[in-house]
Design a protein around this motif. Structure first.
Motif, short mmCIF file in Angstrom:
data_model
loop_
_atom_site.label_atom_id
_atom_site.label_comp_id
_atom_site.label_asym_id
_atom_site.label_seq_id
_atom_site.Cartn_x
_atom_site.Cartn_y
_atom_site.Cartn_z
N LYS A 25 0.84 -1.20 0.00
CA LYS A 25 0.00 0.00 0.00
C LYS A 25 0.87 1.25 0.00
N VAL A 26 0.30 2.33 -0.50
CA VAL A 26 0.97 3.62 -0.49
C VAL A 26 0.79 4.23 0.89
N ILE A 27 1.89 4.57 1.54
CA ILE A 27 1.79 5.12 2.90
C ILE A 27 2.01 6.63 2.95
N TYR A 78 -4.60 3.95 -6.19
CA TYR A 78 -4.38 4.99 -5.17
C TYR A 78 -4.35 6.33 -5.89
N VAL A 79 -5.28 7.21 -5.51
CA VAL A 79 -5.44 8.48 -6.21
C VAL A 79 -5.32 9.63 -5.21
N TRP A 80 -4.57 10.65 -5.59
CA TRP A 80 -4.51 11.87 -4.77
C TRP A 80 -4.41 13.09 -5.68
N LYS A 81 -4.76 14.24 -5.11
CA LYS A 81 -4.83 15.48 -5.89
C LYS A 81 -4.01 16.57 -5.22
N PHE A 82 -3.58 17.53 -6.02
CA PHE A 82 -2.89 18.70 -5.48
C PHE A 82 -3.05 19.85 -6.46
N THR A 83 -2.83 21.05 -5.94
CA THR A 83 -2.97 22.26 -6.76
C THR A 83 -1.63 22.99 -6.81
N SER A 112 1.23 15.96 -0.71
CA SER A 112 0.19 15.20 -0.02
C SER A 112 -1.17 15.47 -0.67
N ASN A 113 -2.15 14.66 -0.32
CA ASN A 113 -3.48 14.82 -0.90
C ASN A 113 -4.05 16.20 -0.57
N ASN A 114 -4.55 16.86 -1.59
CA ASN A 114 -5.18 18.19 -1.48
C ASN A 114 -4.22 19.30 -1.10
N LYS A 150 7.78 20.53 -9.55
CA LYS A 150 7.71 19.50 -8.52
C LYS A 150 7.88 18.09 -9.10
N VAL A 151 8.69 17.27 -8.42
CA VAL A 151 8.77 15.83 -8.70
C VAL A 151 7.81 15.14 -7.76
N ILE A 152 6.83 14.43 -8.30
CA ILE A 152 5.78 13.81 -7.49
C ILE A 152 6.25 12.42 -7.06
N THR A 153 6.11 12.11 -5.77
CA THR A 153 6.57 10.82 -5.26
C THR A 153 5.47 10.10 -4.49
N ALA A 154 5.58 8.78 -4.49
CA ALA A 154 4.70 7.93 -3.69
C ALA A 154 5.57 6.88 -3.02
N THR A 155 5.40 6.72 -1.70
CA THR A 155 6.21 5.76 -0.93
C THR A 155 5.34 4.60 -0.48
N PHE A 156 5.84 3.37 -0.69
CA PHE A 156 5.12 2.15 -0.34
C PHE A 156 5.60 1.62 1.01
N ASP A 157 4.82 0.69 1.59
CA ASP A 157 5.17 0.12 2.88
C ASP A 157 6.08 -1.10 2.75
N MET A 158 6.47 -1.43 1.54
CA MET A 158 7.35 -2.58 1.31
C MET A 158 8.02 -2.42 -0.05
N PRO A 159 9.11 -3.16 -0.29
CA PRO A 159 9.75 -3.09 -1.61
C PRO A 159 8.80 -3.55 -2.71
N MET A 160 8.86 -2.87 -3.84
CA MET A 160 8.01 -3.19 -4.98
C MET A 160 8.85 -3.77 -6.11
N ASN A 161 8.17 -4.44 -7.03
CA ASN A 161 8.84 -4.92 -8.24
C ASN A 161 9.05 -3.72 -9.16
N PRO A 162 10.30 -3.29 -9.38
CA PRO A 162 10.55 -2.08 -10.18
C PRO A 162 9.95 -2.15 -11.57
N LEU A 163 9.84 -3.36 -12.11
CA LEU A 163 9.31 -3.50 -13.47
C LEU A 163 7.84 -3.13 -13.55
N THR A 164 7.15 -3.12 -12.39
CA THR A 164 5.72 -2.77 -12.39
C THR A 164 5.49 -1.30 -12.05
N ILE A 165 6.57 -0.55 -11.83
CA ILE A 165 6.45 0.89 -11.54
C ILE A 165 6.91 1.62 -12.79
N ASN A 166 5.95 2.07 -13.58
CA ASN A 166 6.28 2.69 -14.86
C ASN A 166 5.22 3.71 -15.24
#
Length: 586
Positions: free
Chosen positions: A242-244, A333-338, A249-251, A259-275
Motif C-alpha cells: 500500500k501507499v503510505i 491509489y489516487v490523490w490530488k494537489f494544486t 500530499s493529498n489536497n 515538482k517531482v511527485i513521489t509515492a512511498t510504499f510500505d514494502m519493496p516493490m517490483n521495479p518493473l511494475t512501476i512505470n
C-alpha cells in the motif's frame, strides 16, 4: 702414453653404455631413454578420491602412438577401462566409472612406451595407490527450514549439502516440490554446495508444501544420499502493498511548478511494475508526460515540462503496481494537489515588521532626515546600529547622523540590545531567509526578461520577471507596475547578482510607479548579491527587497530624500541609508 690411451677408450665405452637405449631389434641408438619422473597419485598413496584421474609424467616427449591401453594399464580387481590422453610430457588415464572404495590399484607403464627417436622405456614402471572409504553426502540445512511457517510466496527453496555434488544429478527429478499430490513446476540450479528450486509461479498463501531430495542426488564420487530427504513448510498470508505517503500530499496547495511527485510504499516493490502505465499524472483529462523512476520503496514521477500554474492535478498509482511477491495494491491509489499561483507573494513571517534588516553586519544612517516607519534589526551587537534612535534608546547618533525608528530596534547585546531582542532578530533572519528562498528562481521558475535586464521605461503586468544576464537596472526611465484593477496582483523580480536603481547626476533618480490598484506589499525583489537604490539621491522605490549581500540608499552628502515604500532586508551584509524614508507596507 699407451696406458693413457687405454683409459680414454674405456671412458668412451662407458659413456656410450650409459647414454644408449636398447631398441626392439637389439641394436643400440645413442640418446636418452624415456623415464617416469612423477605420478599422481604418488606410489603408495592412500585415501585417493574415487573420481581420481591417474597422471604420469615423463622426462621427455614421447611418441603419442605408444601411449595406449596396452602401455598404460590400470588394474584393480580387474583391468579398468578408461580414456587415455597424452599432452606435452604427461599421460592421463580417466576411468570410465569412478574407482571403487577401499581398493588398491596397480598402474603399469610398459616398455611399449617410446620416445620420438624410438627409444623405449627400459623396464615396466609400476606404482600403486589405495582409495578411501565412501563418503555419504547428506543434506545439512534447508531454506525454508522444516515446518517453517509464514514463508514468502516468491520463495526460492534451497537445500545445502555437506560436500560438493554432481550438478547433473540435481534436477527436477531429484529435487521436487509438491502441494499435496500436485507437483509444482520450477527450475533446479546448483551452485557451491547448494541446490535451488525456483517455482515457475508464486506459491499459494496459507498452504503446506513438501520438498524432497531423492537418492538420485549424488556426489562427485557418484555416491547417492542414503535416503530421500523430505521436509515441509507453510506459506504465509498474502500481504498487499500500500501507499503510505505522497509528496505532494493529498489536497496540498501551492505546489511548485517543477515538482517531482513521489509515492512511498510500505514494502519493496517490483521495479518493473512501476512505470508510466502504473504511475500517471493528469490535469483534468490531459495526461502529463514525464519519467517514472523507482528507488528503495519510493516511486517518483518527473514531469517533462513545468506544470501549469494554479491548476488541479490528479496522480494515480494503479493496481498494476506489484510487490516482489507479485501482489498488487488492492485498488488504485489516487490523490490530488494544486500548483502554486505565481501571483501569491511569500510569507515574510516576523520579518514583515522590519523596514531594514542588516544581517549580521548592522544598519547605518548618514543624515538627519532618515525615518523608518516601522522597525529595524540585526543579529549583530547593538553597537552596529549607528545613527538611529527609537522611543527607548539611542544607537550611536551624532549631530549629523540622526535617524528616527517609529517602531523598535532589535539587536544582540550589549545594552540596549538584550537576549530577548536578539531572539526576535534571530527569528526575523530565519523568516527573511525562508522568504528569500521562496521567491528564488528555483522555487518560482518561469520568469521572463522583457527588457533584457533594463526595466526602466517599461510597464509590467503582474508576474515573475527574471534577469537573463543576472542583473536588473532601472536607468532608462521609471518602471510602471499595472495591477489592471486587481489589488492582489503580485510582481516578483529575480536577479542572480545585482539590482541598480537610478543613474549618476542631479536628475539621475528613478522611481517605481504603481497604477490601477497595485500595492507596495505585493512587489518583491530577489537579489543574489547587493542592491543600490538611487545613489544620486531622490526617487521612490517600491517593494520588499531581499538581498543576500546588502542594500544601499543614496550616497553620503546627498540631502535629497530617497524613499522606499517597502522593506530593505539583507541576509548577510548591512543596510546603509542617507536621508532615506522607509515606509513599511501594511
Amino acid at each position: 702414453m699407451k696406458q693413457k690411451k687405454i683409459l680414454v677408450a674405456m671412458a668412451i665405452v662407458l659413456v656410450t653404455i650409459i647414454t644408449s637405449c636398447a631398441k626392439d631389434d637389439f641394436q643400440e641408438t645413442l640418446g636418452l631413454c624415456p623415464v617416469v619422473t612423477s605420478t599422481n597419485p604418488i606410489n603408495g598413496a592412500t585415501s585417493v578420491p574415487l573420481n581420481q584421474v591417474v597422471v604420469v609424467t615423463f622426462n621427455e616427449e614421447l611418441n603419442p602412438n605408444t601411449i595406449n591401453a596396452n602401455s598404460f594399464i590400470v588394474t584393480g580387481s580387474s583391468t579398468l577401462s578408461g580414456s587415455i590422453t597424452y599432452s606435452g610430457l604427461t599421460a592421463s588415464f580417466t576411468p570410465t566409472v569412478n574407482l571403487s572404495p577401499n581398493t588398491t590399484y596397480s598402474i603399469k607403464i610398459t616398455t611399449a612406451v617410446k620416445d620420438l627417436r624410438g627409444n623405449a622405456l627400459q623396464e615396466d614402471y609400476i606404482f600403486t595407490f589405495s582409495t578411501g572409504a565412501t563418503l555419504q553426502p547428506i543434506v545439512i540445512s534447508t531454506s525454508p527450514t522444516s515446518n517453517e511457517t509464514g514463508v514468502a510466496l516468491n520463495k526460492v527453496v534451497r537445500a545445502t549439502f555437506n560436500m560438493p555434488m554432481d550438478a547433473t544429478t540435481l534436477n527436477t527429478s531429484t529435487f521436487t516440490l509438491k502441494q499435496g499430490t500436485t507437483t509444482i513446476t520450477g527450475v533446479v540450479t546448483y551452485s557451491g554446495n547448494n541446490a535451488f528450486f525456483t517455482p515457475s509461479t508464486n506459491l499459494v498463501s496459507n498452504t503446506i508444501y513438501t520438498a524432497t531430495i531423492t537418492t538420485g542426488a549424488k556426489n562427485l564420487a557418484n555416491t547417492p544420499i542414503a535416503s530421500n530427504y523430505v521436509w515441509s513448510f507453510t506459506t504465509g498470508t498474502i500481504v498487499a502493498p500500500k501507499v503510505i505517503s505522497t509528496d505532494p500530499s493529498n489536497n496540498e496547495t501551492g505546489v511548485l511548478l517543477n515538482k517531482v511527485i513521489t509515492a512511498t510504499f510500505d514494502m519493496p516493490m517490483n521495479p518493473l511494475t512501476i512505470n508510466s502505465s502504473t504511475f500517471t499524472l493528469k490535469q483534468g483529462t490531459t495526461t502529463i508526460a514525464g519519467t517514472v523512476n523507482y528507488s528503495g520503496t519510493t516511486a517518483s514521477f518527473s514531469p517533462a515540462n513545468p506544470l501549469l500554474a494554479d491548476a488541479l492535478f490528479t496522480a494515480t498509482i494503479s493496481v498494476g503496481a506489484k510487490n516482489l511477491a507479485g501482489t498488487s495494491i488492492t485498488q488504485d491509489y489516487v490523490w490530488k494537489f494544486t500548483t502554486i499561483n505565481p501571483s501569491i507573494g511569500p510569507n515574510l513571517g516576523t520579518a514583515s515588521q522590519f523596514g531594514a534588516f542588516g544581517g549580521n553586519a548592522g544598519v547605518t544612517n548618514q543624515g538627519i532626515n532618515t525615518v523608518v516607519n516601522g522597525s529595524i534589526s540585526t543579529t549583530a551587537a547593538s553597537t552596529l546600529i549607528t545613527g538611529f534612535h527609537d522611543a527607548t534608546a539611542i544607537y550611536t547618533e551624532t549631530p549629523l547622523n540622526k535617524g528616527l525608528v517609529t517602531g523598535s530596534i532589535f539587536t544582540a547585546p550589549p545594552i540596549p540590545g538584550t537576549a530577548a531582542s536578539f531572539a526576535i532578530a534571530t527569528q526575523g533572519l530565519i523568516d527573511a531567509n525562508a522568504a528569500y528562498i521562496s521567491i528564488s528562481p528555483a522555487m518560482k521558475p518561469g520568469g521572463t526578461d522583457p527588457g533584457a535586464g533594463e526595466l526602466g521605461g517599461l510597464t509590467l503586468t503582474p508576474g515573475i520577471y527574471k534577469s537573463a544576464s543576472g542583473t536588473f537596472n532601472i536607468s532608462n526611465g521609471n518602471l510602471t507596475l499595472d495591477a489592471q484593477g486587481d489589488p492582489n496582483a503580485v510582481w516578483i523580480f529575480q536577479t542572480a547578482t545585482g539590482l541598480t536603481v537610478g543613474i549618476a547626476g542631479l536628475t539621475g533618480a528613478k522611481s517605481v510607479i504603481l497604477i490601477n490598484g497595485a500595492l507596495p506589499k505585493n512587489v518583491f525583489w530577489y537579489v543574489g548579491s547587493a542592491a543600490t537604490i538611487n545613489g544620486a539621491g531622490g526617487g521612490t522605490m517600491v517593494g520588499t527587497i531581499i538581498a543576500n549581500s546588502g542594500v544601499t540608499f543614496s550616497t553620503a552628502g546627498n540631502s535629497t530624500q530617497t524613499i522606499l515604500n517597502g522593506r530593505a532586508l539583507s541576509l548577510v551584509s548591512s543596510v546603509t541609508m542617507v536621508n532615506t524614508t522607509i515606509n513599511v507596507p501594511q
